[in-house]
Design an enzyme around this catalytic site. Structure first.
Site, PDB file in Angstrom:
ATOM      1  N   GLY A   1       0.860  -1.251   0.072  1.00  0.00           N
ATOM      2  CA  GLY A   1       0.035   0.088  -0.133  1.00  0.00           C
ATOM      3  C   GLY A   1       0.913   1.121  -0.013  1.00  0.00           C
TER       4      GLY A   1
ATOM      5  N   ASN B   1      -8.134   3.497   8.612  1.00  0.00           N
ATOM      6  CA  ASN B   1      -7.600   2.037   9.180  1.00  0.00           C
ATOM      7  C   ASN B   1      -7.683   2.345  10.625  1.00  0.00           C
ATOM      8  OD1 ASN B   1      -5.658   4.124   8.477  1.00  0.00           O
ATOM      9  ND2 ASN B   1      -4.351   2.945   9.794  1.00  0.00           N
TER      10      ASN B   1
ATOM     11  N   GLN C   1      -7.733  -0.818   2.937  1.00  0.00           N
ATOM     12  CA  GLN C   1      -8.508  -1.448   3.993  1.00  0.00           C
ATOM     13  C   GLN C   1      -9.946  -1.921   3.540  1.00  0.00           C
ATOM     14  OE1 GLN C   1      -8.012  -2.195   7.078  1.00  0.00           O
ATOM     15  NE2 GLN C   1      -5.993  -1.038   7.719  1.00  0.00           N
TER      16      GLN C   1
ATOM     17  N   ALA D   1      -1.908  -7.092   0.101  1.00  0.00           N
ATOM     18  CA  ALA D   1      -2.667  -8.620   0.108  1.00  0.00           C
ATOM     19  C   ALA D   1      -2.535  -8.756   1.789  1.00  0.00           C
ATOM     20  CB  ALA D   1      -1.644  -9.508  -0.445  1.00  0.00           C
ATOM     21  N   HIS D   2      -1.700  -8.533   2.513  1.00  0.00           N
ATOM     22  CA  HIS D   2      -1.582  -8.704   3.981  1.00  0.00           C
ATOM     23  C   HIS D   2      -2.732  -8.275   4.803  1.00  0.00           C
ATOM     24  CE1 HIS D   2      -0.046  -5.011   6.075  1.00  0.00           C
ATOM     25  NE2 HIS D   2       0.477  -4.704   4.813  1.00  0.00           N
TER      26      HIS D   2
ATOM     27  N   CYS E   1       2.069   1.253  12.242  1.00  0.00           N
ATOM     28  CA  CYS E   1       3.445   2.106  11.873  1.00  0.00           C
ATOM     29  C   CYS E   1       3.771   2.846  12.942  1.00  0.00           C
ATOM     30  CB  CYS E   1       3.235   2.598  10.422  1.00  0.00           C
ATOM     31  SG  CYS E   1       2.324   1.681   9.340  1.00  0.00           S
TER      32      CYS E   1
HETATM   33  C1  LIG Z   1      -4.931   2.478   5.135  1.00  0.00           C
HETATM   34  C2  LIG Z   1      -3.582   2.103   4.780  1.00  0.00           C
HETATM   35  N1  LIG Z   1      -3.047   2.553   3.993  1.00  0.00           N
HETATM   36  C3  LIG Z   1      -1.799   2.102   3.705  1.00  0.00           C
HETATM   37  C4  LIG Z   1      -1.311   1.011   4.454  1.00  0.00           C
HETATM   38  C5  LIG Z   1       0.254   0.754   4.326  1.00  0.00           C
HETATM   39  O1  LIG Z   1       0.257  -0.620   3.487  1.00  0.00           O
HETATM   40  P1  LIG Z   1       1.419  -1.408   3.632  1.00  0.00           P
HETATM   41  O2  LIG Z   1       1.886  -1.805   4.825  1.00  0.00           O
HETATM   42  O3  LIG Z   1       1.285  -2.809   2.499  1.00  0.00           O
HETATM   43  O4  LIG Z   1       2.486  -0.634   2.799  1.00  0.00           O
HETATM   44  C6  LIG Z   1      -1.989   0.459   5.431  1.00  0.00           C
HETATM   45  C7  LIG Z   1      -1.301  -0.530   6.185  1.00  0.00           C
HETATM   46  O5  LIG Z   1      -0.331  -0.717   6.594  1.00  0.00           O
HETATM   47  C8  LIG Z   1      -3.274   1.083   5.677  1.00  0.00           C
HETATM   48  O6  LIG Z   1      -3.989   0.583   6.737  1.00  0.00           O
END
Ligand SMILES: Cc1ncc(COP(=O)(O)O)c(C=O)c1O
Length: 375
Positions: free
Chosen positions: A71, A152, A180, A201-202, A328
């Site tokens: 993402g 999220n 999401q 995907a996760h 994060c």
């Molecule tokens: C709304 C949203 N955007 C972006 C991300 C980032 O995705 P990724 O961890 O696959 O880079 C996340 C989750 O970590 C998310 O919940």
């Protein structure tokens, strides 16, 4: 100790059926997809089949789907391309986006590449569409609107059709972080007025480190990683073959079970909300919890006490996994920018519980029982 995992908005477990689909590409089918002999052709075919599955599921054309590392990369790419290749000189976003968006738009702004405005957020956590209309109508520059489909942290869902129509009216580019919602809700991108969406995907029982960027066929951007000719010259580098296979398989499985999973998981969310309301005084829910909201996310504010300040730590001691904000940032004790934007009350402690199809009512009873003692 048995662990209870209620942080599915951060990531989900890998479905064994997804692992099974990936296994041959981690073992005997190891060919480089760019090689012309049979090993390579086998890998290339797997990638293009995966692309077709993803495109079909999302109602897009295979040429509109690009595989990425997740993402974050997808949103970075879309936002930077809108500014650098599509002539957007003004970004309109919101203060409650994921940092993959917020930090990117702030970087471009601080680097002098764009103006930056934020829409107003209503107390229920929804984007104020009138504020968006006003910002668009006043802008003298071409705009990029970057607004997430589902938040999220609090789960609020955006009406992407309404936002897309507004963008059309003002000739703006529209990027939506759909990390999401891809794999959780049906999409029909052919009939959705959006230029870029993202997926990882996760978030739906696929592997980590693989995502998609959908780029509408009517916009042309320049390559985002330079080097080889992979991803139709747009993203160089040997593809994450098994990840891509896993992405498609996880999306396929999620799609077949949308309705059943949604019914079951939203039942868990409602059950936990009611139990908390019944047994713990002074709590409240953040966002439009029982309205237009993700069925898997419940964000609860507890009254701040010496005990509740340690709530995540105490949950963890009891084997319960939940989070204070996005994964994060949850290691950093600065609170959540989302909660601050909608409800700046220093006397509350917010915790996000997010569910999946493997969670049970018994797990929720256990968590509520522990919470009773902690507050
Ligand atoms: C709304 C949203 N955007 C972006 C991300 C980032 O995705 P990724 O961890 O696959 O880079 C996340 C989750 O970590 C998310 O919940």
């Amino acid at each position: 100790m048995k662990r209870i995992y209620l942080d599915n908005a951060a990531t989900t477990s890998l479905d064994p059926r997804v692992l099974e689909a990936m296994m041959p590409y981690l073992t005997e089918k190891f060919g480089n997809p760019s090689s012309i002999y049979s090993y390579g052709r086998e890998s290339r075919l797997a990638i293009e089949n995966a692309r077709k599955v993803v495109a079909k599921t999302l109602g897009a054309h295979p040429a509109e789907i690009f595989f990425t590392s997740g993402g974050t990369e997808s949103s970075n790419t879309a936002i930077c391309a809108a500014v650098r290749d599509l002539g957007c000189k003004h970004i309109i976003s919101s203060p409650i986006e994921h940092h993959a968006t917020t930090h990117t738009v702030e970087y471009l702004h601080q680097n002098g590449e764009t103006a930056l405005s934020f829409v107003k957020i209503r107390p229920d956590g929804h984007v104020d569409l009138e504020s968006l209309d006003q910002l668009l109508s006043k802008s003298e520059e071409k705009c990029l609107v970057s607004l997430m489909h589902a938040n999220n942290e609090i789960g609020n869902l955006l009406d992407i059709h309404a936002v897309g129509e507004l963008c059309k009216k003002y000739n703006a580019i529209f990027h939506s972080d759909t990390v999401q919602t891809v794999g959780h809700y049906p999409f029909d991108l052919r009939h959705t007025p959006v230029h870029f969406i993202t997926g990882a995907a996760h978030k739906f029982h696929g592997p980590k480190g693989v995502g998609i960027l959908y780029i509408n066929e009517n916009v042309q951007i320049k390559p985002f990683i330079h080097g080889g000719s992979q991803e139709r010259n747009m993203r160089a580098g040997t593809e994450n073959l098994y990840g891509i296979v896993g992405f498609a398989k996880a999306l396929e499985l999620a799609t077949t079970n949308y309705e059943a999973d949604r019914g079951y998981i939203s039942g868990l969310k409602t059950y936990m909300a009611k139990q908390l309301q019944q047994y713990i005084k002074g709590i409240h829910f953040n966002g439009d919890t029982f309205g237009n909201s993700l069925y898997a996310v419940l964000n609860v504010s507890f009254p701040k006490t010496e005990k509740s300040e340690m709530i995540l730590f105490n949950l963890d001691i009891n084997g319960i996994c939940a989070s204070g904000g996005s994964a994060c940032t949850s290691g950093v004790d600065i609170g959540s920018h989302v909660i601050r934007a909608i409800n700046n009350n220093p006397n509350l402690v917010a915790v996000r519980f997010s569910f999946n199809r493997d969670n049970t009512k018994e797990e929720i009873d256990f968590v509520v029982e522990k919470l009773k003692g902690m507050i």
